[in-house]
Design an enzyme around this catalytic site. Structure first.
Site, PDB file in Angstrom:
ATOM      1  N   CYS A   4       0.085  -8.581  -6.791  1.00  0.00           N
ATOM      2  CA  CYS A   4       0.358  -7.194  -6.413  1.00  0.00           C
ATOM      3  C   CYS A   4       0.432  -7.097  -4.885  1.00  0.00           C
ATOM      4  O   CYS A   4      -0.505  -7.493  -4.180  1.00  0.00           O
ATOM      5  CB  CYS A   4      -0.748  -6.281  -6.955  1.00  0.00           C
ATOM      6  SG  CYS A   4      -0.677  -4.612  -6.290  1.00  0.00           S
ATOM      7  N   HIS A  46      -7.465  -2.001  -8.071  1.00  0.00           N
ATOM      8  CA  HIS A  46      -6.092  -1.936  -8.585  1.00  0.00           C
ATOM      9  C   HIS A  46      -5.987  -1.055  -9.831  1.00  0.00           C
ATOM     10  O   HIS A  46      -6.646  -1.309 -10.838  1.00  0.00           O
ATOM     11  CB  HIS A  46      -5.569  -3.336  -8.932  1.00  0.00           C
ATOM     12  CG  HIS A  46      -4.172  -3.305  -9.485  1.00  0.00           C
ATOM     13  ND1 HIS A  46      -3.062  -3.469  -8.682  1.00  0.00           N
ATOM     14  CD2 HIS A  46      -3.699  -3.087 -10.726  1.00  0.00           C
ATOM     15  CE1 HIS A  46      -1.972  -3.344  -9.428  1.00  0.00           C
ATOM     16  NE2 HIS A  46      -2.335  -3.123 -10.673  1.00  0.00           N
ATOM     17  N   ASN A  87       4.700   8.814  -6.569  1.00  0.00           N
ATOM     18  CA  ASN A  87       5.769   8.372  -7.463  1.00  0.00           C
ATOM     19  C   ASN A  87       5.109   7.607  -8.614  1.00  0.00           C
ATOM     20  O   ASN A  87       4.285   6.719  -8.370  1.00  0.00           O
ATOM     21  CB  ASN A  87       6.754   7.476  -6.717  1.00  0.00           C
ATOM     22  CG  ASN A  87       7.448   8.214  -5.585  1.00  0.00           C
ATOM     23  OD1 ASN A  87       7.557   9.436  -5.616  1.00  0.00           O
ATOM     24  ND2 ASN A  87       7.907   7.484  -4.592  1.00  0.00           N
ATOM     25  N   GLY A  93      10.433   6.943  -9.591  1.00  0.00           N
ATOM     26  CA  GLY A  93      10.803   6.277  -8.346  1.00  0.00           C
ATOM     27  C   GLY A  93       9.776   5.285  -7.844  1.00  0.00           C
ATOM     28  O   GLY A  93       9.877   4.795  -6.719  1.00  0.00           O
ATOM     29  N   THR A  95       8.099   1.908  -7.118  1.00  0.00           N
ATOM     30  CA  THR A  95       8.576   0.521  -7.005  1.00  0.00           C
ATOM     31  C   THR A  95       7.440  -0.470  -6.816  1.00  0.00           C
ATOM     32  O   THR A  95       7.602  -1.655  -7.097  1.00  0.00           O
ATOM     33  CB  THR A  95       9.562   0.374  -5.825  1.00  0.00           C
ATOM     34  OG1 THR A  95       8.903   0.731  -4.608  1.00  0.00           O
ATOM     35  CG2 THR A  95      10.793   1.248  -6.028  1.00  0.00           C
ATOM     36  N   HIS A  98       0.961  -0.292  -7.830  1.00  0.00           N
ATOM     37  CA  HIS A  98      -0.443  -0.094  -7.457  1.00  0.00           C
ATOM     38  C   HIS A  98      -0.488   1.358  -6.987  1.00  0.00           C
ATOM     39  O   HIS A  98       0.249   1.727  -6.059  1.00  0.00           O
ATOM     40  CB  HIS A  98      -0.825  -1.072  -6.343  1.00  0.00           C
ATOM     41  CG  HIS A  98      -2.248  -0.974  -5.853  1.00  0.00           C
ATOM     42  ND1 HIS A  98      -3.092  -2.068  -5.781  1.00  0.00           N
ATOM     43  CD2 HIS A  98      -2.965   0.080  -5.391  1.00  0.00           C
ATOM     44  CE1 HIS A  98      -4.270  -1.694  -5.297  1.00  0.00           C
ATOM     45  NE2 HIS A  98      -4.211  -0.379  -5.051  1.00  0.00           N
ATOM     46  N   HIS A 100      -0.538   4.799  -5.414  1.00  0.00           N
ATOM     47  CA  HIS A 100      -0.516   5.139  -3.988  1.00  0.00           C
ATOM     48  C   HIS A 100       0.030   6.533  -3.786  1.00  0.00           C
ATOM     49  O   HIS A 100       0.895   6.989  -4.527  1.00  0.00           O
ATOM     50  CB  HIS A 100       0.320   4.133  -3.186  1.00  0.00           C
ATOM     51  CG  HIS A 100       1.732   3.977  -3.665  1.00  0.00           C
ATOM     52  ND1 HIS A 100       2.057   3.167  -4.720  1.00  0.00           N
ATOM     53  CD2 HIS A 100       2.886   4.538  -3.248  1.00  0.00           C
ATOM     54  CE1 HIS A 100       3.364   3.222  -4.928  1.00  0.00           C
ATOM     55  NE2 HIS A 100       3.902   4.057  -4.056  1.00  0.00           N
ATOM     56  N   HIS A 102       2.079   8.833  -0.997  1.00  0.00           N
ATOM     57  CA  HIS A 102       2.845   8.899   0.248  1.00  0.00           C
ATOM     58  C   HIS A 102       2.386  10.154   0.990  1.00  0.00           C
ATOM     59  O   HIS A 102       2.411  11.250   0.414  1.00  0.00           O
ATOM     60  CB  HIS A 102       4.345   9.042  -0.036  1.00  0.00           C
ATOM     61  CG  HIS A 102       4.969   7.873  -0.718  1.00  0.00           C
ATOM     62  ND1 HIS A 102       5.751   6.955  -0.046  1.00  0.00           N
ATOM     63  CD2 HIS A 102       4.949   7.465  -2.010  1.00  0.00           C
ATOM     64  CE1 HIS A 102       6.187   6.035  -0.901  1.00  0.00           C
ATOM     65  NE2 HIS A 102       5.715   6.325  -2.104  1.00  0.00           N
TER      66      HIS A 102
HETATM   67  P1  AMP Z   1       7.040   3.667  -4.241  1.00  0.00           P
HETATM   68  O1  AMP Z   1       8.544   3.559  -4.263  1.00  0.00           O
HETATM   69  O2  AMP Z   1       6.525   5.056  -4.427  1.00  0.00           O
HETATM   70  O3  AMP Z   1       6.419   2.664  -5.184  1.00  0.00           O
HETATM   71  O4  AMP Z   1       6.612   3.303  -2.759  1.00  0.00           O
HETATM   72  C1  AMP Z   1       6.410   2.009  -2.304  1.00  0.00           C
HETATM   73  C2  AMP Z   1       6.469   2.097  -0.816  1.00  0.00           C
HETATM   74  O5  AMP Z   1       5.914   0.904  -0.291  1.00  0.00           O
HETATM   75  C3  AMP Z   1       7.886   2.223  -0.231  1.00  0.00           C
HETATM   76  O6  AMP Z   1       7.998   3.443   0.501  1.00  0.00           O
HETATM   77  C4  AMP Z   1       8.008   0.996   0.677  1.00  0.00           C
HETATM   78  O7  AMP Z   1       8.706   1.274   1.863  1.00  0.00           O
HETATM   79  C5  AMP Z   1       6.558   0.625   0.933  1.00  0.00           C
HETATM   80  N1  AMP Z   1       6.312  -0.762   1.245  1.00  0.00           N
HETATM   81  C6  AMP Z   1       6.823  -1.858   0.631  1.00  0.00           C
HETATM   82  N2  AMP Z   1       6.327  -2.976   1.182  1.00  0.00           N
HETATM   83  C7  AMP Z   1       5.478  -2.579   2.167  1.00  0.00           C
HETATM   84  C8  AMP Z   1       4.663  -3.271   3.114  1.00  0.00           C
HETATM   85  N3  AMP Z   1       4.610  -4.624   3.159  1.00  0.00           N
HETATM   86  N4  AMP Z   1       3.938  -2.545   4.000  1.00  0.00           N
HETATM   87  C9  AMP Z   1       3.999  -1.198   3.978  1.00  0.00           C
HETATM   88  N5  AMP Z   1       4.735  -0.490   3.101  1.00  0.00           N
HETATM   89  C10 AMP Z   1       5.475  -1.167   2.217  1.00  0.00           C
HETATM   90 ZN    ZN Z   2      -2.773  -3.895  -6.711  1.00  0.00          ZN
END
Ligand code: AMP
Ligand code: ZN
Length: 114
Positions: A4, A46, A87, A93, A95, A98, A100, A102
């Protein structure tokens, strides 16, 4: 979860620009910001998404909420306004699987859901 991405950030295996941290949560700058302030707030434990987190550990879910407020204050958007979004699932949306939040602000955000 060794595969992850966000667990690897928590483990310091991948660098991140950390904004705020407690025993329970970590907040770091999104690598691809969509606003002048764009910080991700994650539980250190996690969980796949906010549904799994809320079902499993309400105290930890509350800690994420508290961290969102603290990040908003630290980043100077608590007064001007910001958006916190979770998300959830591919249809939402998500991706990185884990849980989180925003935290986005620093410019006027439209209602667009993208
Ligand atoms: P989500 O699409 O809601 O799952 O958001 C995942 C977010 O993680 C996206 O906005 C990415 O830009 C961000 N992201 C991906 N890899 C990293 C990283 N190594 N450091 C910081 N943010 C990241
Ligand atoms: Zn995780």
């Amino acid at each position: 979860m060794s595969d992850c991405l966000f667990c690897r950030i928590i483990a310091s295996e991948i660098p991140a620009s950390i904004v705020y941290e407690t025993d329970l949560v970590l907040a770091f700058r999104d690598i691809n910001p969509v606003a002048p302030v764009h910080v991700l707030v994650i539980p250190k434990q996690h969980y796949t998404d906010i549904v799994e987190l809320a079902d499993a550990d309400q105290a930890l879910a509350a800690a994420v909420m508290g961290a969102i407020a603290e990040v908003a204050r630290l980043e100077g958007v608590a007064e001007t306004g910001f958006r916190a979004s979770f998300n959830t699932g591919a249809g939402g949306g998500q991706t990185v699987f884990h849980a989180h939040a925003h935290v986005m602000g620093g410019r006027r955000l439209s209602l667009s859901l993208g």
